[in-house]
Design a protein around this motif. Structure first.
Motif, PDB file in Angstrom:
ATOM      1  N   LEU A   6       0.832  -1.197   0.000  1.00  0.00           N
ATOM      2  CA  LEU A   6       0.000   0.000   0.000  1.00  0.00           C
ATOM      3  C   LEU A   6       0.869   1.251   0.000  1.00  0.00           C
ATOM      4  N   THR A   7       0.403   2.302  -0.645  1.00  0.00           N
ATOM      5  CA  THR A   7       1.068   3.597  -0.562  1.00  0.00           C
ATOM      6  C   THR A   7       0.680   4.265   0.763  1.00  0.00           C
ATOM      7  N   PRO A   8       1.454   5.260   1.217  1.00  0.00           N
ATOM      8  CA  PRO A   8       1.066   5.987   2.431  1.00  0.00           C
ATOM      9  C   PRO A   8      -0.338   6.580   2.346  1.00  0.00           C
ATOM     10  N   THR A  21       0.117  11.824   9.376  1.00  0.00           N
ATOM     11  CA  THR A  21       0.077  10.955  10.547  1.00  0.00           C
ATOM     12  C   THR A  21       0.651   9.584  10.212  1.00  0.00           C
ATOM     13  N   VAL A  22       0.393   9.090   8.998  1.00  0.00           N
ATOM     14  CA  VAL A  22       0.978   7.818   8.563  1.00  0.00           C
ATOM     15  C   VAL A  22       2.503   7.917   8.579  1.00  0.00           C
ATOM     16  N   TYR A  23       3.044   9.005   8.039  1.00  0.00           N
ATOM     17  CA  TYR A  23       4.494   9.199   8.064  1.00  0.00           C
ATOM     18  C   TYR A  23       5.022   9.219   9.502  1.00  0.00           C
ATOM     19  N   LEU A  31       4.440   1.622  12.763  1.00  0.00           N
ATOM     20  CA  LEU A  31       3.891   1.009  11.569  1.00  0.00           C
ATOM     21  C   LEU A  31       5.062   0.637  10.663  1.00  0.00           C
ATOM     22  N   ASN A  32       5.219  -0.654  10.395  1.00  0.00           N
ATOM     23  CA  ASN A  32       6.335  -1.120   9.577  1.00  0.00           C
ATOM     24  C   ASN A  32       6.195  -0.616   8.139  1.00  0.00           C
ATOM     25  N   SER A  33       7.313  -0.255   7.539  1.00  0.00           N
ATOM     26  CA  SER A  33       7.307   0.204   6.158  1.00  0.00           C
ATOM     27  C   SER A  33       8.607  -0.211   5.496  1.00  0.00           C
TER      28      SER A  33
END
Length: 316
Positions: A6-8, A21-23, A31-33
């Protein structure tokens, strides 16, 4: 479960939160990325894992406050795990400030965004940078920066810190053969101007004076020819491509074959959101601005009045 990447923005849509907020969740490792080339991606399984974790009242809430990561998609490639602080503006003072910040014990990663005053303040409002610098003169009040900040940051309390005072004036050929002395000379048919880009403090200064005189920029020869820096304008005059340009005195000292006609003293300030004033990076900035080492380095360069360096001159 479909474990598609998924994209941010897609994560933000799923969780019903903002992309910034996701960043922030990624930065705090909540949140793993991972990266695919230069783009950040999140597996759906990790989104579900985050959702389940937050349902547990015994789960740790996260971490201490961090500086917000810019929300604009244009800044996605500039996501860093470490504290990142972006300063927008064009003066060499900011290059030196970032060097000091990058060496500071607070562990700040300082980056530059080279924008003119108006665009820098707009980027601050949009959350794309953490600090903006400006030298925008308001022809109605005769004041620098404060009237613009009040209009451009609606509902956003801000703090304005003085960096330096500088002299603005005309760049002309050596010995001023066209005898250019004031704003009215720019409308003479024998004068060709080289201009700054829209949104720069220098362009605002010119346009405000023209407005007060009731003169259209279209009536000035060369008004539409734009350069992106003081040095580029001064060099254009030195090469004989124009008779006159506008900029600060310091740039004139760096270009041979031109003279400087002083016109107006300007104020060059830094703007910060009040909500960020307790951030480690802001504490570091004040420490640097008020240090003897930083002031002495700027004094050695010449062209700046540093009497009020680091002083809070207004809050909006």
């Amino acid at each position: 479960m479909d474990n598609k990447p998924l994209t941010p923005q897609e994560v933000a849509d799923i969780l019903k939160i903002s992309k910034s907020t996701v960043y922030d969740l990624m930065k705090r490792r909540e949140l793993n990325s991972y990266r695919v080339g230069k783009k950040l991606r999140v597996d759906m399984a990790d989104v579900e894992k985050y959702k389940n974790k937050t349902k547990d009242p015994t789960s740790p809430s996260g971490s201490s406050e961090t500086i917000k990561i810019p929300s604009s998609a244009a800044y996605e490639d500039h996501y860093f795990i470490n504290n990142t602080f972006i300063i927008s503006g064009q003066d060499v003072i900011l290059d030196i400030l970032c060097r000091y910040l990058n060496r500071h014990t607070a562990g700040i990663r300082a980056l530059r965004s080279y924008e003119g005053s108006y665009n820098a303040v707009y980027a601050l409002y949009q959350g794309e940078v953490q600090a903006a610098t400006a030298h925008m003169w308001d022809g109605k009040t005769g004041a620098y920066n404060v009237p613009y900040i009040e209009r451009m940051l609606p509902g956003t309390p801000a703090v304005i810190i003085r960096l330096a005072s500088r002299m603005q004036g005309f760049y002309v050929a050596r010995d001023n053969p066209k005898n250019i002395r004031g704003w009215n000379d720019l409308i003479r048919p024998d004068i060709t101007l080289v201009n700054r880009e829209k949104g720069s403090g220098t362009r605002i200064l010119l346009d405000e004076h023209l407005r007060k005189m009731g003169i259209s920029g279209k009536s000035i020869k060369g008004y539409a020819k734009e350069h992106q820096s003081h040095i580029a304008v001064a060099s254009s005059v030195a090469r004989g491509e124009a008779d006159c340009g506008i900029g600060n005195e310091k740039a004139c000292l760096q270009v041979q074959g031109i003279d400087f006609i002083p016109i107006q003293k300007e104020q060059y300030d830094m703007i910060l959101k009040k909500e960020d004033m307790n951030q480690p990076a802001v504490d570091a900035i004040f420490s640097i601005l008020r240090s003897d080492d930083f002031k002495l380095e700027l004094q050695g360069m010449g062209g700046y009045d540093l009497t009020e360096l680091g002083k809070i001159i207004a809050e909006t």
